[in-house]
Design a protein around this motif. Structure first.
Motif, PDB file in Angstrom:
ATOM      1  N   PHE A 115      -8.370  57.892  82.095  1.00  0.00           N
ATOM      2  CA  PHE A 115      -8.082  56.518  82.548  1.00  0.00           C
ATOM      3  C   PHE A 115      -9.060  55.532  81.930  1.00  0.00           C
ATOM      4  O   PHE A 115     -10.257  55.689  82.007  1.00  0.00           O
ATOM      5  N   VAL A 116      -8.502  54.531  81.273  1.00  0.00           N
ATOM      6  CA  VAL A 116      -9.327  53.533  80.598  1.00  0.00           C
ATOM      7  C   VAL A 116      -8.914  52.107  80.948  1.00  0.00           C
ATOM      8  O   VAL A 116      -9.536  51.155  80.469  1.00  0.00           O
ATOM      9  N   GLY A 117      -7.867  51.962  81.765  1.00  0.00           N
ATOM     10  CA  GLY A 117      -7.518  50.620  82.238  1.00  0.00           C
ATOM     11  C   GLY A 117      -8.587  50.175  83.227  1.00  0.00           C
ATOM     12  O   GLY A 117      -8.902  50.918  84.155  1.00  0.00           O
ATOM     13  N   VAL A 118      -9.154  48.993  83.023  1.00  0.00           N
ATOM     14  CA  VAL A 118     -10.192  48.505  83.940  1.00  0.00           C
ATOM     15  C   VAL A 118      -9.566  48.324  85.329  1.00  0.00           C
ATOM     16  O   VAL A 118      -8.598  47.565  85.470  1.00  0.00           O
ATOM     17  N   ARG A 152     -10.430  61.696  84.286  1.00  0.00           N
ATOM     18  CA  ARG A 152     -11.656  61.435  83.521  1.00  0.00           C
ATOM     19  C   ARG A 152     -11.509  60.124  82.782  1.00  0.00           C
ATOM     20  O   ARG A 152     -10.398  59.675  82.531  1.00  0.00           O
ATOM     21  N   GLY A 153     -12.651  59.564  82.396  1.00  0.00           N
ATOM     22  CA  GLY A 153     -12.572  58.363  81.583  1.00  0.00           C
ATOM     23  C   GLY A 153     -13.463  57.277  82.132  1.00  0.00           C
ATOM     24  O   GLY A 153     -14.467  57.541  82.781  1.00  0.00           O
ATOM     25  N   GLY A 154     -13.070  56.042  81.874  1.00  0.00           N
ATOM     26  CA  GLY A 154     -13.874  54.906  82.301  1.00  0.00           C
ATOM     27  C   GLY A 154     -14.124  53.975  81.140  1.00  0.00           C
ATOM     28  O   GLY A 154     -13.367  53.940  80.150  1.00  0.00           O
ATOM     29  N   LEU A 155     -15.194  53.227  81.286  1.00  0.00           N
ATOM     30  CA  LEU A 155     -15.616  52.262  80.273  1.00  0.00           C
ATOM     31  C   LEU A 155     -15.891  53.008  78.957  1.00  0.00           C
ATOM     32  O   LEU A 155     -16.686  53.944  78.931  1.00  0.00           O
ATOM     33  N   ALA A 156     -15.250  52.588  77.888  1.00  0.00           N
ATOM     34  CA  ALA A 156     -15.387  53.329  76.630  1.00  0.00           C
ATOM     35  C   ALA A 156     -16.756  53.120  75.981  1.00  0.00           C
ATOM     36  O   ALA A 156     -17.167  51.972  75.777  1.00  0.00           O
ATOM     37  N   HIS A 181     -11.049  56.610  73.639  1.00  0.00           N
ATOM     38  CA  HIS A 181     -11.736  57.187  74.810  1.00  0.00           C
ATOM     39  C   HIS A 181     -10.709  57.772  75.784  1.00  0.00           C
ATOM     40  O   HIS A 181     -10.912  58.867  76.338  1.00  0.00           O
TER      41      HIS A 181
END
Lengths: 345, 345
Positions: B265-268, B289-293, B158
């Motif tokens: 960004f995918v780091g919580v 962009r990104g978020g919870l996969a 993601h």
């Protein structure tokens, strides 16, 4: 020559300054015919964005070429030109990939050492790359619309492009200033069927409707978010343009976005700490894109529509003054009595 | 049955809990064969992310279906299944458009009232939609790689997708945890020729090189930004994956991005105020962009590559324990002696 200078908060003056002269062989001189005041000039006028006392101001102008440096090949005296708010060299990697605002040799009109747009003439660096020539037979009545291509219309367009506006996507615009209104035009031009505008000025809502907005939300804060989300059927908007530049506006834009949606932000960040809470973005997969509009890259795409009349952002100018009355234009805009003053020389 | 519970910072236990039972006709029960500890479990273990005392924990598991509700149509007892870390109904608008993490009926394993993945069995809601069945003849040696599809590999993917990784784009990954390492794999799989990893653990750099990283930057702070930008030829990276979740990592990711580039960004987000300074993003046109996969949406794409061996994220597991040793896994991970512990039941 005469030019507008800024000496402090609320203190803009029309003063005599040295006439510009050619400095580099790639320069041209332009006699300004039309310029205007931008929302970002207003942040300087309000004392929020610092300026040197006596600094030149204004970054939007169109005019006529009067003199060309010896290495200028595409422009001649007498040419009518549109100047994007940032000059750029046209040869670097950034310019060639459509991001002239990041050209290492770029600059903005009115920065220390450069002519401001609000004056009788401007020295233009890298003129072949920077300026866009307008066909000779263009009617003078199109001048206000052409002037919007220097910044405000390209910035609205950038917001819509960054927000991934496309047919079938639900669109909202946060902010009913001239950029927000141009974003409405841009969104419609890019195929959005429905565009909701968040902004509380009644007179601007009238322009917005003329520009094709479907509904307006005039409340503020949480109430505005709720009303806007209701207008989207509760799901939020796929594309949201943020056209203010405050932390509050950015928060509103993210709050009205649909999960998986995109916020295109083009309001110059000012005041506050310039931060955005990424948690809501993370859990709802909201993207944030945008920034300083690469106007020079967009003008060739938008100019034909302005020339044909298909795109007419001119109504964002609700007041026209002469150069000597420029301070009145600032005062009217600061008092929110004027949306965007055009200065005709 | 036995399951891992968390009672406070540093206090995870293996306790006897009630066996799960079918509750809704769309449920199945799964006997867990493999589970693991995630970086986000560690934030709970460190007391940063609050949990109810005694709450179940763990959200990554694969296993075998033991019982099916009467409305379940695609699964049968004996099926081997991969469970994405978030369940979802599969019928709503969000599920159908590839964002099951925003399904209004979604939930995460281990949330109050739900079984955690770190236990002997799990009740799975909306089982037809949530679970992905694995072909019956799959070799048991693939189990660790299959387990990564529940979260860590899909999350790395993601990040790479959100960062718009593609052939010809310069790529950097910030963070050498298991997600960052999977992002390296994902970036290579999506065609990136060069991938630079920012992370200071020497042992993880070895895995990263096995995963196809071109260069690693082991310094921190401003020095890391400078070294990384040098590795990009001074221009910055077109695509940057942020795989940590701290404000510092996000700032680093934006700082090493090229003007006009995209940070996935995918780091919580955890700790700090969860904010990012948008000014740098604005003036350099950097997208976030990104978020919870949406793991459930990615598994069908990644599973064939795992089954064929083309994609092997299994090396992110550098330690295997039994369920009763799960607390040792947490302790080792918290002490940074273990990258990611696999729990084999």
């Amino acid at each position: 020559m005469r030019a507008v200078t800024i000496h402090g908060a609320g203190d803009v003056r029309v003063e005599h300054v040295p006439d510009p002269v050619l400095r580099d062989p790639t320069d041209v001189l332009v006699q300004v015919t039309h310029t205007c005041v931008c929302g970002s000039d207003l942040w300087a006028y309000r004392g929020v964005s610092p300026r040197e006392p006596g600094q030149r101001i204004g970054h939007e102008f169109i005019g006529v070429v009067t003199e060309t440096g010896r290495e200028v090949t595409t422009l001649r005296p007498g040419d009518t030109v549109v100047a994007p708010f940032i000059w750029s060299d046209g040869t670097c990697d950034r310019c060639r990939t459509g991001l002239p605002t990041s050209c290492p040799r770029s600059g903005i009109w009115g920065q220390p050492g450069a002519d401001g747009a609000q004056g009788e003439a401007v020295r233009v660096p890298f003129a072949d790359a920077t300026l866009v020539r307008v066909p000779a037979d263009v009617d003078d009545s199109l001048a206000p619309a052409l002037l919007t291509l220097t910044d405000v219309m390209c910035t609205g367009h950038h917001g819509a492009v960054a927000a991934a506006v496309a047919p079938g996507r639900r669109v909202a615009v946060v902010g009913d200033g001239a950029v927000g209104l141009c974003a409405v035009l841009a969104a419609r031009r890019l195929g959005a069927e429905d565009v909701v505008l968040l902004g509380h000025h009644e007179d601007r809502a009238r322009i917005a409707h003329r520009f094709g907005v479907t509904a307006t939300v005039r409340s503020t804060g949480e109430e505005a978010v709720e009303q806007a989300r209701d207008l989207s059927g509760g799901r939020g908007f796929d594309s949201v343009v943020e056209a203010v530049g405050t932390a509050t506006a950015l928060r509103t834009a993210i709050s009205v976005a649909a999960d998986g949606g995109t916020v295109g932000f083009v309001g110059v960040p000012h005041g506050g700490d310039g931060s955005v809470d990424v948690r809501q973005m993370f859990y709802r997969n909201i993207a944030l894109r945008g920034g300083l509009a690469p106007a020079r890259a967009y003008i060739p795409e938008l100019l034909p529509d302005v020339l044909s009349g298909a795109l007419d952002p001119a109504p964002v100018f609700d007041c026209t003054v002469g150069l000597d009355e420029a301070p009145d234009g600032y005062a009217g805009m600061a008092a929110r009595q004027v949306l965007k003053p055009l200065i005709r020389l």
